[in-house]
Design a protein around this motif. Structure first.
Motif, PDB file in Angstrom:
ATOM      1  N   MET A 124     -30.911 -52.741  50.063  1.00 35.38           N
ATOM      2  CA  MET A 124     -30.727 -51.442  49.424  1.00 35.38           C
ATOM      3  C   MET A 124     -31.947 -50.565  49.726  1.00 35.38           C
ATOM      4  O   MET A 124     -33.080 -50.977  49.521  1.00 35.38           O
ATOM      5  CB  MET A 124     -30.559 -51.623  47.910  1.00 35.38           C
ATOM      6  CG  MET A 124     -30.336 -50.303  47.166  1.00 35.38           C
ATOM      7  SD  MET A 124     -30.160 -50.583  45.385  1.00 35.38           S
ATOM      8  CE  MET A 124     -28.629 -51.506  45.354  1.00 35.38           C
ATOM      9  N   THR A 125     -31.710 -49.360  50.226  1.00 35.57           N
ATOM     10  CA  THR A 125     -32.792 -48.428  50.529  1.00 35.57           C
ATOM     11  C   THR A 125     -33.208 -47.689  49.270  1.00 35.57           C
ATOM     12  O   THR A 125     -32.377 -47.141  48.559  1.00 35.57           O
ATOM     13  CB  THR A 125     -32.340 -47.405  51.594  1.00 35.57           C
ATOM     14  OG1 THR A 125     -31.919 -48.116  52.752  1.00 35.57           O
ATOM     15  CG2 THR A 125     -33.483 -46.472  51.962  1.00 35.57           C
ATOM     16  N   GLU A 126     -34.507 -47.687  48.993  1.00 41.06           N
ATOM     17  CA  GLU A 126     -34.982 -47.023  47.780  1.00 41.06           C
ATOM     18  C   GLU A 126     -34.969 -45.507  47.948  1.00 41.06           C
ATOM     19  O   GLU A 126     -35.261 -44.976  49.023  1.00 41.06           O
ATOM     20  CB  GLU A 126     -36.397 -47.505  47.435  1.00 41.06           C
ATOM     21  CG  GLU A 126     -36.411 -48.938  46.952  1.00 41.06           C
ATOM     22  CD  GLU A 126     -37.757 -49.322  46.360  1.00 41.06           C
ATOM     23  OE1 GLU A 126     -38.686 -48.490  46.402  1.00 41.06           O
ATOM     24  OE2 GLU A 126     -37.868 -50.449  45.863  1.00 41.06           O
ATOM     25  N   LEU A 127     -34.646 -44.814  46.878  1.00 39.65           N
ATOM     26  CA  LEU A 127     -34.619 -43.360  46.877  1.00 39.65           C
ATOM     27  C   LEU A 127     -36.032 -42.809  46.815  1.00 39.65           C
ATOM     28  O   LEU A 127     -36.938 -43.445  46.296  1.00 39.65           O
ATOM     29  CB  LEU A 127     -33.824 -42.862  45.675  1.00 39.65           C
ATOM     30  CG  LEU A 127     -32.374 -43.349  45.541  1.00 39.65           C
ATOM     31  CD1 LEU A 127     -31.788 -42.883  44.222  1.00 39.65           C
ATOM     32  CD2 LEU A 127     -31.531 -42.850  46.690  1.00 39.65           C
ATOM     33  N   ASN A 128     -36.212 -41.597  47.334  1.00 43.13           N
ATOM     34  CA  ASN A 128     -37.502 -40.932  47.152  1.00 43.13           C
ATOM     35  C   ASN A 128     -37.429 -40.017  45.931  1.00 43.13           C
ATOM     36  O   ASN A 128     -36.379 -39.872  45.301  1.00 43.13           O
ATOM     37  CB  ASN A 128     -37.915 -40.156  48.414  1.00 43.13           C
ATOM     38  CG  ASN A 128     -36.926 -39.050  48.756  1.00 43.13           C
ATOM     39  OD1 ASN A 128     -36.397 -38.381  47.870  1.00 43.13           O
ATOM     40  ND2 ASN A 128     -36.688 -38.843  50.046  1.00 43.13           N
ATOM     41  N   ALA A 129     -38.539 -39.395  45.596  1.00 43.74           N
ATOM     42  CA  ALA A 129     -38.621 -38.636  44.340  1.00 43.74           C
ATOM     43  C   ALA A 129     -37.594 -37.512  44.277  1.00 43.74           C
ATOM     44  O   ALA A 129     -36.955 -37.286  43.241  1.00 43.74           O
ATOM     45  CB  ALA A 129     -40.030 -38.082  44.173  1.00 43.74           C
ATOM     46  N   SER A 177     -29.244 -55.305  44.665  1.00 44.17           N
ATOM     47  CA  SER A 177     -27.930 -55.551  44.057  1.00 44.17           C
ATOM     48  C   SER A 177     -28.045 -56.466  42.840  1.00 44.17           C
ATOM     49  O   SER A 177     -27.313 -56.295  41.857  1.00 44.17           O
ATOM     50  CB  SER A 177     -26.978 -56.152  45.091  1.00 44.17           C
ATOM     51  OG  SER A 177     -27.508 -57.347  45.641  1.00 44.17           O
ATOM     52  N   GLY A 178     -28.936 -57.448  42.887  1.00 44.01           N
ATOM     53  CA  GLY A 178     -29.131 -58.310  41.723  1.00 44.01           C
ATOM     54  C   GLY A 178     -29.622 -57.531  40.529  1.00 44.01           C
ATOM     55  O   GLY A 178     -29.227 -57.799  39.382  1.00 44.01           O
ATOM     56  N   PRO A 212     -22.164 -43.896  43.152  1.00 46.77           N
ATOM     57  CA  PRO A 212     -23.356 -44.622  43.596  1.00 46.77           C
ATOM     58  C   PRO A 212     -24.567 -43.700  43.780  1.00 46.77           C
ATOM     59  O   PRO A 212     -24.372 -42.525  44.053  1.00 46.77           O
ATOM     60  CB  PRO A 212     -22.906 -45.232  44.936  1.00 46.77           C
ATOM     61  CG  PRO A 212     -21.876 -44.276  45.465  1.00 46.77           C
ATOM     62  CD  PRO A 212     -21.171 -43.733  44.250  1.00 46.77           C
ATOM     63  N   PRO A 213     -25.770 -44.296  43.601  1.00 50.27           N
ATOM     64  CA  PRO A 213     -26.033 -45.662  43.147  1.00 50.27           C
ATOM     65  C   PRO A 213     -25.922 -45.769  41.630  1.00 50.27           C
ATOM     66  O   PRO A 213     -26.028 -44.776  40.919  1.00 50.27           O
ATOM     67  CB  PRO A 213     -27.479 -45.890  43.601  1.00 50.27           C
ATOM     68  CG  PRO A 213     -28.105 -44.532  43.491  1.00 50.27           C
ATOM     69  CD  PRO A 213     -27.028 -43.569  43.913  1.00 50.27           C
ATOM     70  N   ILE A 214     -25.714 -46.992  41.158  1.00 49.41           N
ATOM     71  CA  ILE A 214     -25.698 -47.247  39.718  1.00 49.41           C
ATOM     72  C   ILE A 214     -27.082 -46.969  39.140  1.00 49.41           C
ATOM     73  O   ILE A 214     -28.105 -47.317  39.733  1.00 49.41           O
ATOM     74  CB  ILE A 214     -25.286 -48.709  39.438  1.00 49.41           C
ATOM     75  CG1 ILE A 214     -23.791 -48.905  39.734  1.00 49.41           C
ATOM     76  CG2 ILE A 214     -25.603 -49.119  38.009  1.00 49.41           C
ATOM     77  CD1 ILE A 214     -23.340 -50.352  39.621  1.00 49.41           C
ATOM     78  N   PHE A 215     -27.118 -46.311  37.976  1.00 51.80           N
ATOM     79  CA  PHE A 215     -28.380 -46.150  37.260  1.00 51.80           C
ATOM     80  C   PHE A 215     -28.086 -46.047  35.770  1.00 51.80           C
ATOM     81  O   PHE A 215     -26.937 -45.917  35.362  1.00 51.80           O
ATOM     82  CB  PHE A 215     -29.174 -44.930  37.764  1.00 51.80           C
ATOM     83  CG  PHE A 215     -28.549 -43.594  37.479  1.00 51.80           C
ATOM     84  CD1 PHE A 215     -28.965 -42.823  36.400  1.00 51.80           C
ATOM     85  CD2 PHE A 215     -27.548 -43.084  38.295  1.00 51.80           C
ATOM     86  CE1 PHE A 215     -28.415 -41.571  36.147  1.00 51.80           C
ATOM     87  CE2 PHE A 215     -26.984 -41.833  38.049  1.00 51.80           C
ATOM     88  CZ  PHE A 215     -27.422 -41.078  36.971  1.00 51.80           C
TER      89      PHE A 215
END
Length: 292
Positions: free
Chosen positions: A1-6, A51-52, A84-87
């Motif tokens: 999963m690629t992390e989002l930026n600010a 994903s975990g 997506p993504p789930i938050f």
């Protein structure tokens, strides 16, 4: 999963909450599983890093829906957004972390109230219906490293004066019988970095981060407050005994605390970013208590 930026965090939150367009956004925490974004110092949004962590976040929200109405202590009212993504989102519990130096500065009446509040929190948590918690996703808590792993990974990293202390902890741990109170559903993360403490009033406003909650030995529940102070743990244990009628074994709690510190050192033995911190943690415990 690629992390989002600010900027992506901000855009995603505003797409669901357009009323926050003019709000102030800041990264609140970067944990193992999630990134937390603080909005206007009133809202917290958590973004899973893998994903975990997504599954853990959904489970945490489901558990909190059961836990919240049953507790005197405030906990997050967490809502899941499918993305997506789930938050997730929840109102921020007002207050700051409670660390050792903060506790040392508290007066007697504040210490007593804090211990009473935490004892009640644990007492109320431990009587939740186990089947209902399992149906919401609660499972066994994460296991610690094995004694063999501690001997091969943790002990060689310790200076000689700490190594003998660690060997005694290991020997004591290996002779412990099963927990006399068995397993309960508990928090198992009650250190001061998961607390919202009002320092001006000397009062605990709430507890958060139930991702590590689950079923485990009852005595293990009481080791994490030792990161704040052994004095606090002793007070919590005494108050808990009064509330529940259960007798707790203080020596067992001390042994489990020491083993946990060494387990964390073994877990991060190959990580230069954390290994020195884990050695200091073990040394702090060795200096605070003698397990006899």
């Amino acid at each position: 999963m690629t992390e989002l930026n600010a900027s992506e965090f901000r855009s995603l939150i505003i797409s669901v909450f357009p009323e926050l367009t003019a709000s102030a956004f800041k990264l609140a925490a970067k944990g193992w599983d999630s990134l937390a974004v603080d909005v206007d110092d009133t809202l917290i949004f958590k973004f899973p890093r893998h994903s975990g962590a997504e599954r853990a976040l959904v489970k945490e929200a489901a558990l909190l829906d059961i836990i919240r109405p049953s507790l005197s202590m405030a906990v997050p009212d967490m809502h899941i957004h499918d993305g997506p993504p789930i938050f997730s989102s929840h109102a921020k519990l007002e207050g700051e972390h409670l660390i050792a130096e903060d506790y040392d500065a508290l007066g007697e009446s504040y210490r007593r109230r804090l211990a009473d509040d935490l004892a009640r929190f644990y007492a109320e948590l431990h009587v939740l219906d186990a089947d209902r918690m399992r149906s919401a996703g609660a499972g066994p808590i994460q296991p610690w490293q094995s004694p063999e792993a501690l001997r091969s990974k943790a002990l060689p990293l310790l200076p000689p004066d700490l190594r003998s202390f660690a060997q005694a902890i290991l020997a004591d741990f290996e002779t412990l019988p099963p927990d006399p109170h068995g397993n309960i559903y508990g928090f198992f993360d009650g250190h001061g970095w998961n607390m919202a403490f009002n320092h001006a009033q000397g009062r605990l406003n709430g507890v958060y981060d139930f991702a590590d909650s689950g079923f485990g030995p009852l005595h293990q529940e009481f080791i994490y407050s030792n990161f704040i102070s052994p004095d606090l743990t002793a007070r919590i244990v005494s108050a808990y005994e009064m509330l529940t009628g259960r007798r707790l074994d203080r020596r067992r709690i001390a042994i489990l605390t020491g083993f946990h510190r060494l387990s964390e050192l073994a877990e991060f033995a190959d990580d230069p970013a954390y290994v020195e911190q884990m050695i200091r943690s073990a040394a702090t415990w060795a200096g605070a208590v003698h397990v006899g």
